[in-house]
Design a protein around this motif. Structure first.
Motif, mmCIF file in Angstrom:
data_model
loop_
_atom_site.group_PDB
_atom_site.id
_atom_site.type_symbol
_atom_site.label_atom_id
_atom_site.label_comp_id
_atom_site.label_asym_id
_atom_site.label_seq_id
_atom_site.Cartn_x
_atom_site.Cartn_y
_atom_site.Cartn_z
ATOM 1 N N PRO A 242 0.842 -1.200 0.000
ATOM 2 C CA PRO A 242 0.000 0.000 0.000
ATOM 3 C C PRO A 242 0.883 1.259 0.000
ATOM 4 O O PRO A 242 1.954 1.265 0.612
ATOM 5 C CB PRO A 242 -0.789 -0.110 1.313
ATOM 6 N N TRP A 264 2.035 4.347 7.611
ATOM 7 C CA TRP A 264 0.617 4.039 7.413
ATOM 8 C C TRP A 264 -0.079 4.341 8.733
ATOM 9 O O TRP A 264 -0.210 3.455 9.609
ATOM 10 C CB TRP A 264 0.449 2.569 7.028
ATOM 11 N N GLU A 266 -3.073 4.741 9.848
ATOM 12 C CA GLU A 266 -4.227 3.970 10.308
ATOM 13 C C GLU A 266 -3.839 2.611 10.892
ATOM 14 O O GLU A 266 -4.602 2.005 11.652
ATOM 15 C CB GLU A 266 -5.245 3.783 9.178
ATOM 16 N N TYR A 267 -2.639 2.156 10.544
ATOM 17 C CA TYR A 267 -2.157 0.865 11.069
ATOM 18 C C TYR A 267 -0.973 1.044 12.018
ATOM 19 O O TYR A 267 -0.431 0.059 12.517
ATOM 20 C CB TYR A 267 -1.763 -0.056 9.910
ATOM 21 N N LEU A 325 2.643 -5.314 8.092
ATOM 22 C CA LEU A 325 1.399 -4.724 7.594
ATOM 23 C C LEU A 325 0.263 -5.725 7.624
ATOM 24 O O LEU A 325 -0.891 -5.388 7.950
ATOM 25 C CB LEU A 325 1.598 -4.184 6.175
ATOM 26 N N ARG A 328 -1.024 -6.106 11.099
ATOM 27 C CA ARG A 328 -1.775 -4.927 11.536
ATOM 28 C C ARG A 328 -3.083 -4.764 10.752
ATOM 29 O O ARG A 328 -3.797 -3.790 10.952
ATOM 30 C CB ARG A 328 -0.915 -3.683 11.372
ATOM 31 N N ALA A 330 -3.411 -4.383 7.396
ATOM 32 C CA ALA A 330 -3.321 -3.561 6.188
ATOM 33 C C ALA A 330 -3.399 -4.400 4.913
ATOM 34 O O ALA A 330 -3.705 -3.854 3.837
ATOM 35 C CB ALA A 330 -2.012 -2.767 6.189
#
Length: 331
Positions: A242, A264, A266-267, A325, A328, A330
């Protein structure tokens, strides 16, 4: 104390005879004292053609080789007191080489817009009209159609506009990643905006090169802080991860904790590029470790990557980051 008068000549070591002046300094030694280089006032602080300076009698060929002057490009000289830069080369090309309708372009234009990613001795990129032959050493000529709206004058130098400069960078750079590096640098200095580039590219849909510019623009980010960070970000995206944000601010209870290169939010995952300066002193290492502890205490995961890791084991780093990721949520 007065010294006795010396003879007009004396025999030194090995029987070599040195004539001695009245002040006791050997004439042979005086002859070896370098004379200060000639710097005629009309040439001081200027750029000029060597052949013109010689033809006018201001300098001799030997004078041109003195420390008073520097050769900027073949046959083009400047006062040695002027700092040699890529910008000086651009000016020399403009004054003595560039044909009518031509312009400084590509990386050289980016340099003039404030992106210092071109060395003083690197070739100057120029756009020239078709049918015009420009081949001096140190000049890289590109024959390509160009509209007058893509040209402007910057400090008396004809140069491509920022959008046209990015268009050319997308065509001439050594791959997409390096094109984005240069475009990021221009965008971060507010010379050009990413939306402008996307519009410029889409308006030329179907024309040769428009897709390359669009691909670079879609990956560009004005928040990039350095070429290594740009390369890392683009390579991560091209590896299928991402897209990260740049210059991510990490807080705790509303209090600023740190700013991360990529992340990132949000994570709560961040990536830090470690340059050589991170290991230059124990004081820096101490500061880095304390900062890392503060970030981890907020619940963020931070992965570090070095230039060596990017060069020798990028795939391994991608696997590590992908795993974090995924853990988490993502991926």
């Amino acid at each position: 104390m007065a010294y006795p008068a010396r003879s007009a000549s004396s025999t030194g070591h090995g029987g070599v005879i040195h004539r001695v002046s009245d002040d006791c300094a050997p004439v042979a030694m005086l002859d070896r004292v370098p004379r200060p280089p000639r710097r005629p006032a009309p040439l001081a602080g200027t750029l000029f053609l060597g052949r013109d300076a010689v033809a006018s009698g201001l300098l001799t060929p030997a004078d041109l080789r003195s420390k008073a002057w520097q050769q900027v490009l073949r046959g083009i000289y400047a006062d040695a007191t002027i700092t040699p830069t890529h910008g000086l080369r651009c000016l020399a090309v403009t004054r003595f080489i560039l044909p009518p309708g031509g312009a400084i372009a590509g990386r050289s234009a980016a340099y003039l817009y404030g992106v210092p990613l071109v060395g003083a001795d690197e070739p100057v990129d120029v756009l020239v009209p078709y049918g015009v032959d420009v081949r001096p050493a140190g000049v890289r000529a590109h024959h390509t159609p160009v509209d007058s709206s893509d040209l402007r004058i910057l400090r008396d130098i004809p140069v491509t506009t920022p959008t046209r400069t990015c268009f050319d960078l997308a065509q001439w750079a050594a791959g997409l990643v390096e094109a984005v590096v240069m475009i990021d640098a221009l965008a971060s200095r507010r010379v050009v905006s990413v939306p402008e580039l996307e519009t410029y590219a889409r308006e030329r849909a179907g024309q040769r090169g428009w897709r390359r510019l669009l691909d670079a623009a879609l990956l560009a980010d004005a928040g990039a802080a350095s070429p290594p960070e740009s390369r890392l970000r683009v390579r991560l995206v091209r590896a299928g991860l991402p897209r990260p944000q740049t210059q991510v601010v990490i807080t705790r209870g509303g209090r600023f904790v740190a700013r991360s290169d990529l992340g990132w939010p949000e994570y709560q995952v961040a990536v830090e590029y470690d340059g050589v300066w991170h290991a230059e002193s124990s004081t820096q290492i101490h500061a880095d470790r304390r900062r890392l502890n503060d970030i981890v205490a907020t619940g963020w995961v931070v992965l570090h990557v070095t230039a060596k890791r990017l060069r020798d084991d990028f795939d391994g780093f991608v696997r590590e980051l992908r795993a974090v990721l995924r853990a988490r949520g993502a991926l």
